[in-house]
Design an enzyme around this catalytic site. Structure first.
Site, PDB file in Angstrom:
ATOM      1  N   GLN A 152       0.666  -1.082   0.056  1.00  0.00           N
ATOM      2  CA  GLN A 152       0.077   0.073   0.154  1.00  0.00           C
ATOM      3  C   GLN A 152       0.800   1.093  -0.115  1.00  0.00           C
ATOM      4  O   GLN A 152       0.132   2.289  -0.048  1.00  0.00           O
ATOM      5  CB  GLN A 152      -0.973   0.062   1.418  1.00  0.00           C
ATOM      6  CG  GLN A 152      -1.865  -1.310   1.283  1.00  0.00           C
ATOM      7  CD  GLN A 152      -2.576  -1.271   2.769  1.00  0.00           C
ATOM      8  OE1 GLN A 152      -3.430  -0.378   3.080  1.00  0.00           O
ATOM      9  NE2 GLN A 152      -2.006  -2.289   3.493  1.00  0.00           N
ATOM     10  N   ASN A 153       2.216   1.001   0.175  1.00  0.00           N
ATOM     11  CA  ASN A 153       3.127   2.146   0.413  1.00  0.00           C
ATOM     12  C   ASN A 153       3.302   2.886  -0.872  1.00  0.00           C
ATOM     13  O   ASN A 153       3.519   2.270  -1.784  1.00  0.00           O
ATOM     14  CB  ASN A 153       4.413   1.683   1.192  1.00  0.00           C
ATOM     15  CG  ASN A 153       4.192   1.229   2.376  1.00  0.00           C
ATOM     16  OD1 ASN A 153       2.965   1.344   2.997  1.00  0.00           O
ATOM     17  ND2 ASN A 153       5.109   0.384   3.057  1.00  0.00           N
ATOM     18  N   HIS A 202      -1.604   1.701  -4.049  1.00  0.00           N
ATOM     19  CA  HIS A 202      -1.797   3.061  -3.908  1.00  0.00           C
ATOM     20  C   HIS A 202      -1.153   4.130  -4.562  1.00  0.00           C
ATOM     21  O   HIS A 202      -0.968   5.243  -4.237  1.00  0.00           O
ATOM     22  CB  HIS A 202      -1.998   3.400  -2.414  1.00  0.00           C
ATOM     23  CG  HIS A 202      -3.130   2.648  -1.783  1.00  0.00           C
ATOM     24  ND1 HIS A 202      -2.978   2.391  -0.329  1.00  0.00           N
ATOM     25  CD2 HIS A 202      -4.350   2.215  -2.052  1.00  0.00           C
ATOM     26  CE1 HIS A 202      -4.241   1.827   0.196  1.00  0.00           C
ATOM     27  NE2 HIS A 202      -4.971   1.623  -1.135  1.00  0.00           N
ATOM     28  N   GLY A 209       2.734  -4.315   9.002  1.00  0.00           N
ATOM     29  CA  GLY A 209       2.737  -2.921   9.324  1.00  0.00           C
ATOM     30  C   GLY A 209       1.607  -2.300   8.435  1.00  0.00           C
ATOM     31  O   GLY A 209       1.810  -1.099   8.251  1.00  0.00           O
TER      32      GLY A 209
HETATM   33  C1  BJW Z   1       4.406  -1.251  12.367  1.00  0.00           C
HETATM   34  C2  BJW Z   1       5.514  -0.716  12.886  1.00  0.00           C
HETATM   35  C3  BJW Z   1       6.831  -1.425  12.631  1.00  0.00           C
HETATM   36  C4  BJW Z   1       4.182   0.647  13.025  1.00  0.00           C
HETATM   37  N1  BJW Z   1       6.826  -2.914  12.081  1.00  0.00           N
HETATM   38  N2  BJW Z   1       4.462  -2.458  12.054  1.00  0.00           N
HETATM   39  C5  BJW Z   1     -15.375  -0.840   2.543  1.00  0.00           C
HETATM   40  C6  BJW Z   1     -15.695  -0.657   3.964  1.00  0.00           C
HETATM   41  C7  BJW Z   1     -15.591   0.863   4.415  1.00  0.00           C
HETATM   42  C8  BJW Z   1     -14.910   1.812   3.531  1.00  0.00           C
HETATM   43  C9  BJW Z   1     -14.737   1.568   2.211  1.00  0.00           C
HETATM   44  C10 BJW Z   1     -14.900   0.168   1.855  1.00  0.00           C
HETATM   45  N3  BJW Z   1     -14.277   0.195   0.657  1.00  0.00           N
HETATM   46  C11 BJW Z   1     -13.852   1.492   0.174  1.00  0.00           C
HETATM   47  C12 BJW Z   1     -14.002   2.316   1.364  1.00  0.00           C
HETATM   48  C13 BJW Z   1     -13.787   3.783   1.393  1.00  0.00           C
HETATM   49  C14 BJW Z   1     -12.102   3.830   1.631  1.00  0.00           C
HETATM   50  C15 BJW Z   1     -11.714   3.122   2.800  1.00  0.00           C
HETATM   51  O1  BJW Z   1     -11.442   1.943   3.012  1.00  0.00           O
HETATM   52  N4  BJW Z   1     -12.054   3.765   4.132  1.00  0.00           N
HETATM   53  C16 BJW Z   1     -11.537   3.065   5.473  1.00  0.00           C
HETATM   54  C17 BJW Z   1     -10.780   4.441   6.208  1.00  0.00           C
HETATM   55  C18 BJW Z   1     -12.787   2.836   5.933  1.00  0.00           C
HETATM   56  N5  BJW Z   1     -11.213   3.383   0.632  1.00  0.00           N
HETATM   57  C19 BJW Z   1     -11.150   3.874  -0.424  1.00  0.00           C
HETATM   58  O2  BJW Z   1     -11.801   5.075  -0.852  1.00  0.00           O
HETATM   59  C20 BJW Z   1     -10.362   3.287  -1.514  1.00  0.00           C
HETATM   60  N6  BJW Z   1     -10.928   3.224  -2.832  1.00  0.00           N
HETATM   61  C21 BJW Z   1     -12.093   2.704  -3.133  1.00  0.00           C
HETATM   62  O3  BJW Z   1     -12.329   1.851  -2.594  1.00  0.00           O
HETATM   63  O4  BJW Z   1     -12.654   3.239  -4.268  1.00  0.00           O
HETATM   64  C22 BJW Z   1     -13.874   2.501  -4.497  1.00  0.00           C
HETATM   65  C23 BJW Z   1     -14.949   3.338  -3.381  1.00  0.00           C
HETATM   66  C24 BJW Z   1     -14.978   4.414  -3.055  1.00  0.00           C
HETATM   67  C25 BJW Z   1     -15.593   5.011  -2.267  1.00  0.00           C
HETATM   68  C26 BJW Z   1     -16.637   4.208  -1.536  1.00  0.00           C
HETATM   69  C27 BJW Z   1     -16.591   2.892  -1.747  1.00  0.00           C
HETATM   70  C28 BJW Z   1     -15.699   2.232  -2.834  1.00  0.00           C
HETATM   71  C29 BJW Z   1      -8.844   4.030  -1.634  1.00  0.00           C
HETATM   72  C30 BJW Z   1      -8.005   4.096  -0.578  1.00  0.00           C
HETATM   73  C31 BJW Z   1      -7.109   4.948  -0.851  1.00  0.00           C
HETATM   74  C32 BJW Z   1      -5.900   5.095   0.641  1.00  0.00           C
HETATM   75  N7  BJW Z   1      -5.084   6.132   0.312  1.00  0.00           N
HETATM   76  C33 BJW Z   1      -4.077   6.430   1.258  1.00  0.00           C
HETATM   77  C34 BJW Z   1      -3.408   7.498   0.758  1.00  0.00           C
HETATM   78  C35 BJW Z   1      -2.276   7.114  -0.334  1.00  0.00           C
HETATM   79  C36 BJW Z   1      -1.387   8.305  -0.784  1.00  0.00           C
HETATM   80  C37 BJW Z   1      -0.580   9.036   0.292  1.00  0.00           C
HETATM   81  O5  BJW Z   1       0.360   8.164   1.011  1.00  0.00           O
HETATM   82  O6  BJW Z   1      -0.765  10.081   0.379  1.00  0.00           O
HETATM   83  O7  BJW Z   1      -3.211   5.222   1.556  1.00  0.00           O
HETATM   84  S1  BJW Z   1      -4.693   6.742   2.821  1.00  0.00           S
HETATM   85  C38 BJW Z   1      -3.514   5.680   3.958  1.00  0.00           C
HETATM   86  O8  BJW Z   1      -4.190   4.588   4.250  1.00  0.00           O
HETATM   87  C39 BJW Z   1      -2.527   5.407   2.760  1.00  0.00           C
HETATM   88  C40 BJW Z   1      -2.105   3.958   3.210  1.00  0.00           C
HETATM   89  O9  BJW Z   1      -1.690   3.196   1.945  1.00  0.00           O
HETATM   90  C41 BJW Z   1      -3.323   3.426   3.671  1.00  0.00           C
HETATM   91  C42 BJW Z   1      -3.348   2.247   4.706  1.00  0.00           C
HETATM   92  O10 BJW Z   1      -2.614   2.649   5.890  1.00  0.00           O
HETATM   93  P1  BJW Z   1      -1.535   1.746   6.545  1.00  0.00           P
HETATM   94  O11 BJW Z   1      -0.509   1.509   5.718  1.00  0.00           O
HETATM   95  O12 BJW Z   1      -2.414   0.616   7.054  1.00  0.00           O
HETATM   96  O13 BJW Z   1      -1.009   2.647   7.798  1.00  0.00           O
HETATM   97  P2  BJW Z   1      -1.637   2.820   9.046  1.00  0.00           P
HETATM   98  O14 BJW Z   1      -0.931   4.057   9.708  1.00  0.00           O
HETATM   99  O15 BJW Z   1      -3.110   2.616   9.268  1.00  0.00           O
HETATM  100  O16 BJW Z   1      -0.995   1.585  10.026  1.00  0.00           O
HETATM  101  C43 BJW Z   1       0.427   1.395  10.196  1.00  0.00           C
HETATM  102  C44 BJW Z   1       0.399   0.124  11.154  1.00  0.00           C
HETATM  103  O17 BJW Z   1       1.731  -0.104  11.151  1.00  0.00           O
HETATM  104  C45 BJW Z   1      -0.044   0.121  12.360  1.00  0.00           C
HETATM  105  O18 BJW Z   1      -1.109  -1.008  12.706  1.00  0.00           O
HETATM  106  C46 BJW Z   1       1.307   0.110  13.303  1.00  0.00           C
HETATM  107  O19 BJW Z   1       0.898  -0.505  14.670  1.00  0.00           O
HETATM  108  C47 BJW Z   1       1.978  -0.584  12.428  1.00  0.00           C
HETATM  109  N8  BJW Z   1       3.297  -0.341  12.724  1.00  0.00           N
HETATM  110  N9  BJW Z   1       5.407   0.581  13.308  1.00  0.00           N
HETATM  111  C48 BJW Z   1       5.399  -3.436  11.769  1.00  0.00           C
HETATM  112  N10 BJW Z   1       8.229  -0.991  13.072  1.00  0.00           N
END
Ligand code: BJW
Length: 257
Positions: A103-104, A121, A190
């Site tokens: 996702q990064n 992403h 992560g």
């Molecule tokens: C460690 C550590 C170490 C710390 N070792 N671990 C179904 C249900 C509900 C909502 C939706 C759904 N389907 C779609 C949606 C809407 C939405 C969504 O999911 N919202 C949720 C928040 C509920 N999704 C979308 O809009 C997606 N599009 C889509 O589905 O289109 C069709 C659609 C649209 C609208 C409605 C329905 C369908 C697109 C998602 C795009 C996400 N974009 C981002 C930004 C990317 C660009 C940028 O970077 O600027 O992507 S948001 C951000 O979150 C980024 C990441 O890739 C993504 C995930 O985050 P990640 O990587 O998991 O980070 P964290 O911070 O959350 O977690 C870090 C983890 O690491 C933690 O657990 C720590 O504990 C751990 N950690 N140190 C190992 N050393």
């Protein structure tokens, strides 16, 4: 993973696995010094996603969005891959049928040497023309002018990343689902596992009968459903798994007990 946690059952599964997937999130880059999104130190504590990571925000104020991405490019450009990225890069060559899905957008997996990556992403080092959809690779920092303009048509470029409410590249997400649904072992490293559709990939793997292995210092919504869940840093745990795998391979097989 505590020092005394037995990883032999996992090593045995890994040795027998025919299709292995790793799904990574921002936590794998945390030890490189790149902030995650959620949690105490996460970007969303300081910045509002709806102001910076949606198409509406970009339409409203492209300068603001670009300033934020330019700042993040500057930060990321100073960071290096860590031991977690390096293990996954090595597995691409040592584990048959290994697929990396991330996702990064930071590009650290490719800088660690991974060659075949499904970037769900997008990638912050690619810019996309808002008119023609063409892509330009660009690693300059700071970007000038800001917002940057398309070298071909002069229209504004945008970061080639997926914002909330935008669809993922259909080829990329379809491949990710099809590979997840036929893997027998998936590492989920992560990620908070709450952003969909990425968060559905481990569910697809579980449904297909795969063992899913979580590596994260914190529990996630997936944790209770998993056979293997290791609490700790990716940069510690992945190298420990890798060492045990190499020792097991040299010893001529795993422990099937
Ligand atoms: C460690 C550590 C170490 C710390 N070792 N671990 C179904 C249900 C509900 C909502 C939706 C759904 N389907 C779609 C949606 C809407 C939405 C969504 O999911 N919202 C949720 C928040 C509920 N999704 C979308 O809009 C997606 N599009 C889509 O589905 O289109 C069709 C659609 C649209 C609208 C409605 C329905 C369908 C697109 C998602 C795009 C996400 N974009 C981002 C930004 C990317 C660009 C940028 O970077 O600027 O992507 S948001 C951000 O979150 C980024 C990441 O890739 C993504 C995930 O985050 P990640 O990587 O998991 O980070 P964290 O911070 O959350 O977690 C870090 C983890 O690491 C933690 O657990 C720590 O504990 C751990 N950690 N140190 C190992 N050393």
């Amino acid at each position: 993973m505590s020092e005394d946690q037995d990883i032999r059952p996992l090593i045995s599964r890994l040795q027998r696995a025919e299709n292995v997937v790793a799904l990574t999130g921002s936590g794998i880059s945390a030890e490189s010094g790149i902030p995650t999104f959620r949690g105490a130190e996460g970007l969303w504590k300081t910045y509002r996603a709806q102001d910076l990571a949606t198409p509406q925000a970009f339409a409203r104020d492209p300068n603001l969005v670009w300033e934020w991405y330019d700042w993040r490019r500057g930060l990321m450009s100073t960071k290096l891959p860590n031991a977690g990225h390096q293990v996954l890069a090595a597995w691409e060559t040592t584990i048959p049928n290994f697929t990396l899905i991330t996702q990064n957008i930071d590009g650290l997996h490719s800088r660690a040497g991974s060659r075949s990556i499904l970037e769900l992403h997008g990638n912050i080092w690619k810019l996309r023309c808002t008119q023609e959809g063409t892509l330009v690779e660009n690693t300059e920092f700071p970007l000038s002018p800001l917002p940057p303009l398309c070298p071909d048509c002069g229209a504004m470029l945008r970061p080639h990343v997926v914002w909330f409410g935008e669809s993922l590249d259909p080829n990329v997400i379809q491949q990710a689902f099809s590979i997840s649904a036929r893997c027998d072992l998936m590492f989920v490293v992560g990620t908070s596992a709450i952003v969909h559709p990425a968060a559905s990939l481990p569910l697809a793997a579980l449904e297909a009968g795969a063992a899913v292995v979580e590596i994260n210092p914190e529990p996630t919504p997936l944790t209770d459903h998993l056979e293997f869940s290791f609490r700790g840093m990716a940069g510690d745990i992945l190298p420990r798994i890798d060492r045990a795998l190499q020792e097991g391979t040299r010893a001529g097989g795993g422990d099937d007990s």
